[in-house]
Design an enzyme around this catalytic site. Structure first.
Site, PDB file in Angstrom:
ATOM      1  N   ASN A   1      59.353  54.189  41.624  1.00  0.00           N
ATOM      2  CA  ASN A   1      58.832  55.480  42.082  1.00  0.00           C
ATOM      3  C   ASN A   1      59.850  56.102  43.042  1.00  0.00           C
ATOM      4  OD1 ASN A   1      57.458  57.601  43.238  1.00  0.00           O
ATOM      5  ND2 ASN A   1      55.567  56.454  43.594  1.00  0.00           N
TER       6      ASN A   1
ATOM      7  N   HIS B   1      55.132  62.389  36.728  1.00  0.00           N
ATOM      8  CA  HIS B   1      55.677  61.672  37.886  1.00  0.00           C
ATOM      9  C   HIS B   1      55.663  60.181  37.560  1.00  0.00           C
ATOM     10  CE1 HIS B   1      56.390  60.052  41.759  1.00  0.00           C
ATOM     11  NE2 HIS B   1      55.139  59.712  41.990  1.00  0.00           N
TER      12      HIS B   1
ATOM     13  N   CYS C   1      55.339  63.031  46.613  1.00  0.00           N
ATOM     14  CA  CYS C   1      55.659  62.812  45.191  1.00  0.00           C
ATOM     15  C   CYS C   1      55.451  64.064  44.343  1.00  0.00           C
ATOM     16  CB  CYS C   1      54.831  61.662  44.628  1.00  0.00           C
ATOM     17  SG  CYS C   1      55.189  60.108  45.435  1.00  0.00           S
TER      18      CYS C   1
HETATM   19  O1  UT7 Z   1      53.602  58.247  43.886  1.00  0.00           O
HETATM   20  C1  UT7 Z   1      52.542  58.364  44.749  1.00  0.00           C
HETATM   21  C2  UT7 Z   1      51.323  57.843  44.181  1.00  0.00           C
HETATM   22  N1  UT7 Z   1      51.263  56.407  44.285  1.00  0.00           N
HETATM   23  C3  UT7 Z   1      50.746  55.744  43.300  1.00  0.00           C
HETATM   24  O2  UT7 Z   1      50.433  56.325  42.291  1.00  0.00           O
HETATM   25  C4  UT7 Z   1      50.467  54.297  43.479  1.00  0.00           C
HETATM   26  C5  UT7 Z   1      49.061  54.036  43.015  1.00  0.00           C
HETATM   27  N2  UT7 Z   1      48.667  52.659  43.062  1.00  0.00           N
HETATM   28  C6  UT7 Z   1      49.194  51.709  42.255  1.00  0.00           C
HETATM   29  O3  UT7 Z   1      50.124  51.980  41.521  1.00  0.00           O
HETATM   30  C7  UT7 Z   1      48.559  50.348  42.258  1.00  0.00           C
HETATM   31  O4  UT7 Z   1      47.349  50.398  42.976  1.00  0.00           O
HETATM   32  C8  UT7 Z   1      49.471  49.251  42.848  1.00  0.00           C
HETATM   33  C9  UT7 Z   1      50.609  48.971  41.896  1.00  0.00           C
HETATM   34  C10 UT7 Z   1      49.990  49.681  44.198  1.00  0.00           C
HETATM   35  C11 UT7 Z   1      48.679  47.967  43.007  1.00  0.00           C
HETATM   36  O5  UT7 Z   1      48.106  47.568  41.772  1.00  0.00           O
HETATM   37  P1  UT7 Z   1      46.565  47.165  41.704  1.00  0.00           P
HETATM   38  O6  UT7 Z   1      46.289  46.719  40.316  1.00  0.00           O
HETATM   39  O7  UT7 Z   1      45.765  48.321  42.239  1.00  0.00           O
HETATM   40  O8  UT7 Z   1      46.522  45.920  42.632  1.00  0.00           O
HETATM   41  P2  UT7 Z   1      45.658  45.700  43.971  1.00  0.00           P
HETATM   42  O9  UT7 Z   1      46.153  46.543  45.075  1.00  0.00           O
HETATM   43  O10 UT7 Z   1      44.211  45.780  43.608  1.00  0.00           O
HETATM   44  O11 UT7 Z   1      46.029  44.197  44.304  1.00  0.00           O
HETATM   45  C12 UT7 Z   1      45.669  43.111  43.422  1.00  0.00           C
HETATM   46  C13 UT7 Z   1      46.181  41.827  44.007  1.00  0.00           C
HETATM   47  C14 UT7 Z   1      45.805  41.653  45.478  1.00  0.00           C
HETATM   48  O12 UT7 Z   1      45.507  40.289  45.686  1.00  0.00           O
HETATM   49  P3  UT7 Z   1      43.962  39.810  45.791  1.00  0.00           P
HETATM   50  O13 UT7 Z   1      43.375  40.588  46.910  1.00  0.00           O
HETATM   51  O14 UT7 Z   1      43.379  40.154  44.460  1.00  0.00           O
HETATM   52  O15 UT7 Z   1      44.095  38.351  46.035  1.00  0.00           O
HETATM   53  C15 UT7 Z   1      47.099  41.973  46.197  1.00  0.00           C
HETATM   54  O16 UT7 Z   1      47.191  41.335  47.451  1.00  0.00           O
HETATM   55  O17 UT7 Z   1      47.603  41.782  43.965  1.00  0.00           O
HETATM   56  C16 UT7 Z   1      48.130  41.447  45.242  1.00  0.00           C
HETATM   57  N3  UT7 Z   1      49.437  42.084  45.405  1.00  0.00           N
HETATM   58  C17 UT7 Z   1      50.567  41.524  44.966  1.00  0.00           C
HETATM   59  N4  UT7 Z   1      50.816  40.352  44.365  1.00  0.00           N
HETATM   60  C18 UT7 Z   1      52.103  40.070  44.034  1.00  0.00           C
HETATM   61  C19 UT7 Z   1      49.710  43.292  45.937  1.00  0.00           C
HETATM   62  N5  UT7 Z   1      51.043  43.523  45.866  1.00  0.00           N
HETATM   63  C20 UT7 Z   1      51.590  42.444  45.275  1.00  0.00           C
HETATM   64  C21 UT7 Z   1      52.905  42.097  44.912  1.00  0.00           C
HETATM   65  N6  UT7 Z   1      53.110  40.912  44.291  1.00  0.00           N
HETATM   66  N7  UT7 Z   1      53.958  42.926  45.140  1.00  0.00           N
END
Ligand code: UT7
Length: 325
Positions: free
Chosen positions: A282, A252, A115
């Site tokens: 992204n 980004h 990225c």
């Molecule tokens: O470009 C390269 C750099 N990449 C990035 O910058 C990405 C960085 N990370 C992020 O943008 C975020 O961490 C994400 C968008 C990937 C995830 O958001 P988050 O607020 O960190 O969520 P999380 O991973 O802590 O997940 C929260 C909950 C989980 O469920 P439980 O364990 O709380 O029951 C996940 O299983 O959301 C669940 N979850 C989803 N639910 C519905 C994860 N993906 C999804 C989904 N739909 N697509």
């Protein structure tokens, strides 16, 4: 005393025809439009057609950039293509772009910093132009991440999309004053200790397959804002500019929350932040030039504006660039 600087002459971008909405995705994997919008700001992404490869996207973006710069493809003597999704393991997709534009002179190569690829490409190109060996360059970010996504993994497949963006840069003597146009400073960083937090689980030398993207999203998120602000503070320290001097912040486009938090921490006003992540998700190395082009096209970024770029991604790699447009 005059100074040789890399001045941006024009920019362009390209998105494939096919739009994939959050609602469509929610019909395929266990997710919702609400979750995706709340957690990421993404509303839709674009997906390359069957047979449409990264260099095809890159050529379209490059043509648009050449047209906006009002220069002929034949005047380009350097092509730097930032991509993590090349057409083939080799040759570099940059040579397909070169051939597609009908260019037979100069150099063309791919650059892989995930990225952060566009900021890396801009920095390398700036150095090559200022060294005097090249006169006019295309810096392109182009990706077909849809090809390396595990479409059953809801934690990653909702985040990424395909696209391309490009800028034309030229070595120009500038007066050597505060008003100089061109790239004013770039700062690149990497830290391979984090390589397993965002990676592709295949490759020619390991599995002999292409593999799929894997990410510990929360772990990436945790590091992102600190790394981004750190490398931007380097840009401020080097140039003496502050957040108040910035006309446009073009980050980004990975996650709306990361963008908002970074701008807030740096003291950059929300109205100066260019956001396109809602439109195309992204797109990795393509995201910054896609956002740049959107803001140039709609008249926000104008000649003489101070434009701040940043990126952070797999590796981890991260970097910043400050440009007088
Ligand atoms: O470009 C390269 C750099 N990449 C990035 O910058 C990405 C960085 N990370 C992020 O943008 C975020 O961490 C994400 C968008 C990937 C995830 O958001 P988050 O607020 O960190 O969520 P999380 O991973 O802590 O997940 C929260 C909950 C989980 O469920 P439980 O364990 O709380 O029951 C996940 O299983 O959301 C669940 N979850 C989803 N639910 C519905 C994860 N993906 C999804 C989904 N739909 N697509």
């Amino acid at each position: 005393m005059s100074v040789l600087r890399s001045v941006v002459l024009g920019c362009g971008s390209y998105l494939p025809e096919r739009v994939l909405s959050n609602q469509e995705l929610a019909a395929k994997v266990d997710t919702t439009d609400d979750w995706i919008v709340q957690r990421t700001g993404i509303r839709q992404r674009y997906i390359a057609a069957d047979g449409e490869v990264t260099s095809d996207l890159a050529i379209q973006a490059a043509k648009a950039a050449l047209a906006s710069a009002h220069v002929d493809a034949q005047s380009i003597d350097l092509i730097v293509l930032a991509t993590s999704t090349p057409d083939n393991t080799f040759p570099a997709s940059a040579v397909s772009v070169q051939a597609g534009l009908g260019i037979t002179r100069g150099a063309a190569f791919d650059l892989q910093a995930v990225c952060s690829g566009f900021v890396y490409g801009l920095s390398i190109t700036d150095a090559l132009l200022r060294a005097g060996g090249y006169k006019r360059a295309l810096v392109i970010g182009a990706e077909t991440f849809s090809r390396i996504l595990d479409w059953n993994d809801r934690t990653t497949c909702v985040l990424f999309g395909d696209g391309a963006g490009a800028v034309v840069m030229e070595a120009q003597q500038q007066p050597g004053t505060r008003d100089d146009r061109g790239v004013l400073t770039t700062h690149l960083r990497s830290d391979g200790r984090h390589k397993s937090k965002l990676y592709v689980d295949g490759g020619p030398s390991s599995t002999k397959t292409v593999g799929f993207l894997r990410m510990e999203g929360r772990a990436v998120f945790k590091h992102a804002v600190a790394m981004i602000t750190d490398v931007i503070e380097d840009a401020f320290r080097t140039t003496g500019y502050t957040a108040a001097d910035i006309n446009w912040f073009v980050p980004h486009q990975a996650n709306r929350r990361i963008i908002d938090d970074s701008a807030h921490k740096l003291g950059i006003a929300p109205e100066k932040v260019v956001i396109t992540v809602d439109q195309h998700g992204n797109t990795s190395a393509a995201s910054i030039p896609l956002a740049l082009n959107a803001a140039v096209k709609d008249g926000r970024i104008k000649k003489g504006d101070l434009v701040l770029l940043e990126a952070m991604g797999g590796g981890f790699t991260w970097g910043s660039a400050l440009i007088r447009w």
